[in-house]
Structures are given as structure tokens and as C-alpha cells.
Design an enzyme around this catalytic site. Sequence first.
Site, short mmCIF file in Angstrom:
data_model
loop_
_atom_site.label_atom_id
_atom_site.label_comp_id
_atom_site.label_asym_id
_atom_site.label_seq_id
_atom_site.Cartn_x
_atom_site.Cartn_y
_atom_site.Cartn_z
CE LYS A 1 -3.80 2.03 2.62
NZ LYS A 1 -4.67 1.80 3.86
CB SER B 1 -7.94 3.79 2.70
OG SER B 1 -7.19 3.21 3.64
CB SER C 1 -8.56 1.11 5.84
OG SER C 1 -9.23 2.21 5.99
#
Length: 484
Positions: free
Chosen positions: A79, A154, A178
Amino acid sequence: MTLFDLRLQEIHNRLDKKELSVTDLVGEAFAKISERDERIGAYLTLNEEAARQEAAKLDNKLVQGGGKGLLFGLPVGIKDNMVTEGLRTTCASRFLDNYNPIYDATVVSKLKEAEAVTVGKLNMDEFAMGGSNENSAYRPVRNPWDLTRVPGGSSGGSAAAVAAGEAYFALGSDTGGSIRQPASYCGVVGLKPTYGRVSRYGLVAFASSLDQIGPVTKNVEDAAYVLQAIAGHDHRDSTSANVDTSNYVQALTGDIKGLRIAVPKEYLNGVDPLVKDAIMESLRVLEGLGAVWEEVSLPHTEYAVAAYYLLASSEASSNLSRFDGVRYGVRADHAGGLLDLYLESRSQGFGPEVKRRIMLGTYALSSGYYDAYYLKAQKVRTLIKQDFDQTFDKFDIILGPTAPTTAFALGSQVDDPLTMYLNDILTIPVNLAGVPAISIPCGFAEGLPVGLQLIGKAFDESTILRVAHAFEAHTDHHKQRPVL
């Protein structure tokens, strides 16, 4: 079947027998990225040249008969809010469009020690603020199961990349769900460890008391291996817990006889009927394996969303004050003075959702409102944690859906932030309490994946992994793949 459908041990066995090479694995990742990612949008930056060079080195090590790291040769996507030395890290924000870190996050260093191969940086909601991955400054991510729907956020890029076979596994960060919510929407496994179990050093902070890094994988066994590699105390992170790390792989015994499961009634209220049906069927599977369950109440759940957005936005307001156009990142041209430089740089660099949360957090922390909002939210957080503590006095795990619905359509909620925030109602309490939780596939509703959330006691990831693995062994939901 593709190479990435093989279990980790199967891959390592084939590597040992020279039936497979690390170059093959890395090539598989980039082939799928080339074929699919223009439609999905999971990656922001690729690391192809360095990844292929690393694959060649690891293949040479195999030829020479060297020992293998825990995640040897496995292609990983990271990420884009975890810093990677020499590899652009943007947090999906224009503010960090030109940021090339000079060091690795602790989790990235641990992946290198375990001999995984980084193939690239994954798309996300800007600064991890969002639940649909539509807040990326670059492009939205699309759900591999239905390209008209969101992958969740996210960590939407992390979940979509694993679901689409563009990485063997991925790392995400979880502030209010997330990792787990996108794992649920994309039909993969997402684990949020206990707060402090995995170092946050090198993670670009959103809300420091809530953020936690964890793995996104295709199955529970892989999640145990990845957690084994990245967990542990780190003196560079003041919130890192100096506690023993279990052998999570050995915990996967499959035995859950006598396990006591709590099912909060608040976690089933307002849930889509098809999602609820999948959860109740999952309970029947676990009952058949010897577990017992009982409905309970977590009475302060209804206040979790309000408390979370006050606390998270307040911490974000403080953390994002470092992005001022002076030290690094975007700097506005032709600013008239220092204050004008701050204003113009932040106006140009931040997107609408980030600005919204900065404004909310700054307001909650301001003189005259601190006690009414921020302090009260902290008191509610304590009550929510007490609900969990009291439940865990009698039960081993808490079970419920990960999200109240399946993945929603792209664009359907982007202009309605309150509705978007409510999608995290079942994951947020876990972060407020700091306990571990995992989302695993448990069925489908109208062709879209449904996630089952298992919540455990602090630092007892072993139990939720054991239960998840036992469930997985008697179902095949995790074996389903989207058709692309």
C-alpha cells in the site's frame, strides 16, 4: 489455475524441486498487471526492473542451495502509504507526487528479510481517508468481481490486486476497517492485528492511535505466514508492543470444539438480508465443528462511528500539519509569503476528503470545543473498549459481518460522505478497542462476495486465525475467483 492459486508451501516445494522459479512468480505478477490493471487500477507505481533483478538473485540462491526466507520469492504489493527506499511513495495524493523515500518502513524491511519481492505500490484513498478507493488523486480502483463497483477502502488497491491475481499477497493499513472492508468486498482475507503488534515505523500517519498494518491474502494460512514475518517489537515505534510473538502457522490446528462465540445483536441490525443469511450459515458451519454461540449486546456500538470520525479527524489534523510545502512534497509557485505558501500548497496538494477531515479535526480540537467533542469521544472510546472486555470475559471470539452490504456502485456514495462513513459501522469499534480482527469470505450475495468478521482478544491473533482456518477448511468460498 494460476501460480498464485497455489498454497505457499506448494510454491516452496516446487521451487525446491526446480519445477518453478522466482522469475516465473514475478513474471506471473507483471503479466497479470499488464493484462488487467488498466481496467482495475490497483497499482500506482511499479517496481519491475528491481523486482526482476531480485528474482534472478533469489533463483541463483536456490541453485547454490541456500536457505529460504519465510516468504521466499513471493511477489508482494505494498500500500502506497508505507515508505519504500528509492520507490515513490505518494499516499495517492498530489501532495507527495514527487516523494522518493530514503529509507524503508519496518514492515518493508521485514519483507526483505523474509525474501519476498516487491512488485509495486498499491492505490488507496488519499492519505487512507475513505471507504471506496474513489478518493485517490490519480484514479479510482475497481472491484475485480464487478468493474462497475468499488473495491472498498482505503486499502482497495491491496484487496483488488490480490483478488485479480496481480500479487501473491499485499500489505494494507487499517484505521477504521481499511483492510477488512475491502477484503470483504473483493472476496479475499484481510487481517487487522492488535494495535502495537506490527510496527508503524515508516507508515505515513493518518490517525496514530488507530492505524495498524496487516496482510491481505487469498487464504488464512498465507495470512498467518505474513503476520509471522512482519510482527514483532520495534524500538523505533513508541507504540510497538514488547510482547511475545506466537507461531501463527502452528496455531492452525483446525480444532474449535467448545469454542465460545459471541454474536452482537447490534452487528446484525440493518444488515442486508442476504449478508445476514451468509453469516447465519457460517455460524451453522462453526456449530458443526463443535463451537457454541450466543447472542450478546455491545450497547455502545451505535456511538462508534461518531466517536471514530471525531478522533480520527482530530489526529489527522495534527499529523497532516507537517505537509506545509516547505520541507517536502508539493510547493505552490509564486506564493506571496509564508502563510500564502501554506495556504496555496495545501489547497493544491490535498483532495476534498482530506480537506474535510482536516477541517473537522481542527474544529474538534479548537478552544471551546475540545471538551465537548474530542474529550467526549475519548470517553465513548473507553466505553466501547469496556464492552469488548466484558464480552471477552465469557467468550473466545466475537462474530459478525464485516460490512452491512456487498460492494456498492462506483459514484453512488461519493457525494454523500455520511452514508459512506456508515459503511464502516461494523469495523470501526475494533480499531477503537485496539483488538485484532479478520475478514474471510463466507459466501456471495447476487454474485458479490460477503465477508465474515472474527474479532479476538488483544494479542490473541492465534485464536481468530485458528477459527478462520477451520471455517475455510470446510467451505470453498475462498477458492472462488473473479472472471476477468
